[in-house]
Design a protein around this motif. Structure first.
Motif, PDB file in Angstrom:
ATOM      1  N   UNK A   1       1.149 -18.632 -13.089  1.00  0.00           N
ATOM      2  CA  UNK A   1       0.577 -18.493 -14.436  1.00  0.00           C
ATOM      3  C   UNK A   1       0.644 -17.059 -14.929  1.00  0.00           C
ATOM      4  N   UNK A   2       0.316 -16.103 -14.060  1.00  0.00           N
ATOM      5  CA  UNK A   2       0.315 -14.690 -14.447  1.00  0.00           C
ATOM      6  C   UNK A   2       1.308 -13.957 -13.547  1.00  0.00           C
ATOM      7  N   UNK A   3       2.485 -13.682 -14.049  1.00  0.00           N
ATOM      8  CA  UNK A   3       3.549 -13.111 -13.224  1.00  0.00           C
ATOM      9  C   UNK A   3       3.278 -11.661 -12.831  1.00  0.00           C
ATOM     10  N   UNK A   4       2.294 -11.009 -13.445  1.00  0.00           N
ATOM     11  CA  UNK A   4       1.950  -9.641 -13.071  1.00  0.00           C
ATOM     12  C   UNK A   4       1.156  -9.573 -11.771  1.00  0.00           C
ATOM     13  N   UNK A   5       0.605 -10.705 -11.343  1.00  0.00           N
ATOM     14  CA  UNK A   5      -0.240 -10.694 -10.151  1.00  0.00           C
ATOM     15  C   UNK A   5       0.580 -10.394  -8.896  1.00  0.00           C
ATOM     16  N   UNK A   6       1.814 -10.874  -8.846  1.00  0.00           N
ATOM     17  CA  UNK A   6       2.652 -10.649  -7.664  1.00  0.00           C
ATOM     18  C   UNK A   6       2.827  -9.183  -7.311  1.00  0.00           C
ATOM     19  N   UNK A   7       3.299  -8.341  -8.254  1.00  0.00           N
ATOM     20  CA  UNK A   7       3.420  -6.911  -7.942  1.00  0.00           C
ATOM     21  C   UNK A   7       2.085  -6.260  -7.589  1.00  0.00           C
ATOM     22  N   UNK A   8       1.004  -6.709  -8.209  1.00  0.00           N
ATOM     23  CA  UNK A   8      -0.316  -6.155  -7.884  1.00  0.00           C
ATOM     24  C   UNK A   8      -0.678  -6.469  -6.433  1.00  0.00           C
ATOM     25  N   UNK A   9      -0.416  -7.699  -6.010  1.00  0.00           N
ATOM     26  CA  UNK A   9      -0.714  -8.092  -4.633  1.00  0.00           C
ATOM     27  C   UNK A   9       0.116  -7.271  -3.651  1.00  0.00           C
ATOM     28  N   UNK A  10       1.376  -7.024  -3.965  1.00  0.00           N
ATOM     29  CA  UNK A  10       2.222  -6.218  -3.087  1.00  0.00           C
ATOM     30  C   UNK A  10       1.686  -4.792  -2.947  1.00  0.00           C
ATOM     31  N   UNK A  11       1.189  -4.224  -4.045  1.00  0.00           N
ATOM     32  CA  UNK A  11       0.597  -2.884  -3.974  1.00  0.00           C
ATOM     33  C   UNK A  11      -0.676  -2.886  -3.128  1.00  0.00           C
ATOM     34  N   UNK A  12      -1.467  -3.960  -3.248  1.00  0.00           N
ATOM     35  CA  UNK A  12      -2.686  -4.065  -2.450  1.00  0.00           C
ATOM     36  C   UNK A  12      -2.343  -4.156  -0.959  1.00  0.00           C
ATOM     37  N   UNK A  13      -1.283  -4.886  -0.628  1.00  0.00           N
ATOM     38  CA  UNK A  13      -0.860  -5.016   0.768  1.00  0.00           C
ATOM     39  C   UNK A  13      -0.427  -3.655   1.325  1.00  0.00           C
ATOM     40  N   UNK A  14       0.295  -2.885   0.520  1.00  0.00           N
ATOM     41  CA  UNK A  14       0.723  -1.560   0.969  1.00  0.00           C
ATOM     42  C   UNK A  14      -0.477  -0.657   1.234  1.00  0.00           C
ATOM     43  N   UNK A  15      -1.453  -0.694   0.340  1.00  0.00           N
ATOM     44  CA  UNK A  15      -2.658   0.116   0.532  1.00  0.00           C
ATOM     45  C   UNK A  15      -3.450  -0.371   1.744  1.00  0.00           C
ATOM     46  N   UNK A  16      -3.553  -1.694   1.896  1.00  0.00           N
ATOM     47  CA  UNK A  16      -4.326  -2.251   3.009  1.00  0.00           C
ATOM     48  C   UNK A  16      -3.710  -1.899   4.356  1.00  0.00           C
ATOM     49  N   UNK A  17      -2.392  -1.709   4.402  1.00  0.00           N
ATOM     50  CA  UNK A  17      -1.738  -1.344   5.662  1.00  0.00           C
ATOM     51  C   UNK A  17      -2.293  -0.033   6.211  1.00  0.00           C
ATOM     52  N   UNK A  18      -2.553   0.908   5.330  1.00  0.00           N
ATOM     53  CA  UNK A  18      -3.072   2.207   5.778  1.00  0.00           C
ATOM     54  C   UNK A  18      -4.592   2.194   5.925  1.00  0.00           C
ATOM     55  N   UNK A  19      -5.282   1.319   5.180  1.00  0.00           N
ATOM     56  CA  UNK A  19      -6.736   1.242   5.269  1.00  0.00           C
ATOM     57  C   UNK A  19      -7.198   0.376   6.438  1.00  0.00           C
ATOM     58  N   UNK A  20      -6.300  -0.427   6.992  1.00  0.00           N
ATOM     59  CA  UNK A  20      -6.629  -1.307   8.111  1.00  0.00           C
ATOM     60  C   UNK A  20      -6.156  -0.655   9.408  1.00  0.00           C
ATOM     61  N   UNK A  21      -6.933  -0.737  10.485  1.00  0.00           N
ATOM     62  CA  UNK A  21      -6.522  -0.108  11.751  1.00  0.00           C
ATOM     63  C   UNK A  21      -5.326  -0.802  12.391  1.00  0.00           C
ATOM     64  N   UNK A  22      -4.155  -0.534  11.836  1.00  0.00           N
ATOM     65  CA  UNK A  22      -2.901  -1.028  12.407  1.00  0.00           C
ATOM     66  C   UNK A  22      -2.242   0.082  13.203  1.00  0.00           C
ATOM     67  N   UNK A  23      -2.042   1.237  12.547  1.00  0.00           N
ATOM     68  CA  UNK A  23      -1.455   2.397  13.226  1.00  0.00           C
ATOM     69  C   UNK A  23      -2.505   3.175  14.009  1.00  0.00           C
ATOM     70  N   UNK A  24      -3.744   3.071  13.626  1.00  0.00           N
ATOM     71  CA  UNK A  24      -4.806   3.803  14.298  1.00  0.00           C
ATOM     72  C   UNK A  24      -5.826   2.821  14.871  1.00  0.00           C
ATOM     73  N   UNK A  25      -6.644   3.303  15.793  1.00  0.00           N
ATOM     74  CA  UNK A  25      -7.619   2.460  16.462  1.00  0.00           C
ATOM     75  C   UNK A  25      -8.965   2.508  15.748  1.00  0.00           C
ATOM     76  N   UNK A  26      -9.716   1.403  15.739  1.00  0.00           N
ATOM     77  CA  UNK A  26     -10.999   1.360  15.020  1.00  0.00           C
ATOM     78  C   UNK A  26     -11.999   2.403  15.504  1.00  0.00           C
TER      79      UNK A  26
END
Length: 301
Positions: free
Chosen positions: A211-236
């Motif tokens: 319905x809203x084609x702008x949501x896809x790019x927004x979700x991709x940006x959120x995933x990129x930000x979440x990668x660094x905000x989530x303890x993937x590369x670093x430990x909790x």
């Protein structure tokens, strides 16, 4: 009479007494009653779609396998390109961040291996969910197939992709002599939670992004930000006293239900509670949205 059409006197006879006419496979709702704009019965239509979609899971599985064949047509190693990419990231990031964080490779690489593989699955599921219905436009417009099949198709496609990288975790464990023990079986419920969230995300984001084609790019940006905000590369534990707030991150909660049993003796109970809560909320929103707007999806794609 065309397949999927109803007899001419069906509306005159009413929903309960309409004579049965031929209908397309998977369209159980057409066999039950004639659609009336005054009483659309959205709940019944959505539940019938879910029931018929899960019954036709073999169709979704076959379509997912076909998608992967078409995606890697002409490729020599096919989906193993994702595995090779993860191996290269593991080697490069492991050598760099183990020095930056002051950790030995034996302590850091098992954490990084599990984190990268699970995060790749999570990010792949969320990104693919945004196009789950858009990519099925041709089928939705021409063939009467339950919409649930397209959501399951997205889930199975990502399961097959992630399966090519899962053995890498075992290889890293063997190299460094790490054995998680019987508590590792708790990762199975974590994987089930991830699959349930993947289905609900495919159902919800698939419709919203159609319905809203702008949501896809927004979700991709959120995933990129979440990668660094989530303890993937670093430990909790590097957050020290602030680590208690990590369960507020839904990506961390789902990640920890799989990584915790493999590395941390089961993971923090609060992360499990948060993961179940986030799953329930996502499922409720997805089903409610599906019930309300299912009838409009064909006009959105």
């Amino acid at each position: 009479m065309l397949a999927g059409s109803l007899p001419a006197d069906a509306e005159r006879l009413g929903p309960e007494r309409a004579p049965p006419g031929p209908s397309a496979p998977g369209d159980a709702l057409t066999d039950r009653y004639v659609f009336d704009a005054a009483t659309p019965r959205r709940r019944e239509a959505a539940l019938d779609d879910l029931r018929a979609g899960f019954t036709a899971w073999r169709l979704a599985w076959a379509l997912a396998r076909l998608d992967l064949r078409n995606r890697y047509r002409g490729s020599i190693i096919g989906p193993f390109w994702m595995t090779l990419s993860t191996v290269l990231m593991l080697g490069g990031l492991g050598a760099l961040y183990s020095r930056l964080l002051g950790l030995t490779l034996a302590d850091y690489l098992p954490h990084l291996a599990v984190s990268l593989v699970v995060w790749s699955a999570i990010s792949g599921v969320v990104t693919d969910a945004c196009t789950a219905m858009i990519n099925a436009e041709g089928v939705i417009r021409q063939i009467r197939v339950p919409y649930t099949v397209h959501a399951l198709r997205s889930v199975f496609r990502n399961v097959l992709t992630a399966a090519h990288s899962l053995p890498m975790i075992l290889v890293v464990f063997v190299i460094f002599g790490y054995m998680p023990g019987p508590v590792a079986l708790l990762a199975i419920p974590g994987l089930l939670l991830l699959l349930v969230n993947a289905f609900f995300a495919s159902l919800l984001l698939g419709m919203v992004c159609a319905r809203f084609r702008d949501i896809g790019p927004i979700v991709q940006n959120i995933i990129q930000l979440a990668f660094f905000m989530t303890p993937v590369l670093w430990k909790p534990e590097l957050l020290k006293e602030l680590a208690v707030w990590l369960p507020l991150n839904p990506f961390f909660a789902i990640l920890e239900t799989i990584r915790g049993p493999l590395l941390e003796g089961g993971g923090p109970p609060l992360a499990w509670v948060a993961a179940v809560l986030y799953t329930a909320v996502l499922g409720t929103v997805a089903i409610a949205f599906f019930m309300r707007f299912r009838g409009r999806l064909a006009f959105w794609v």
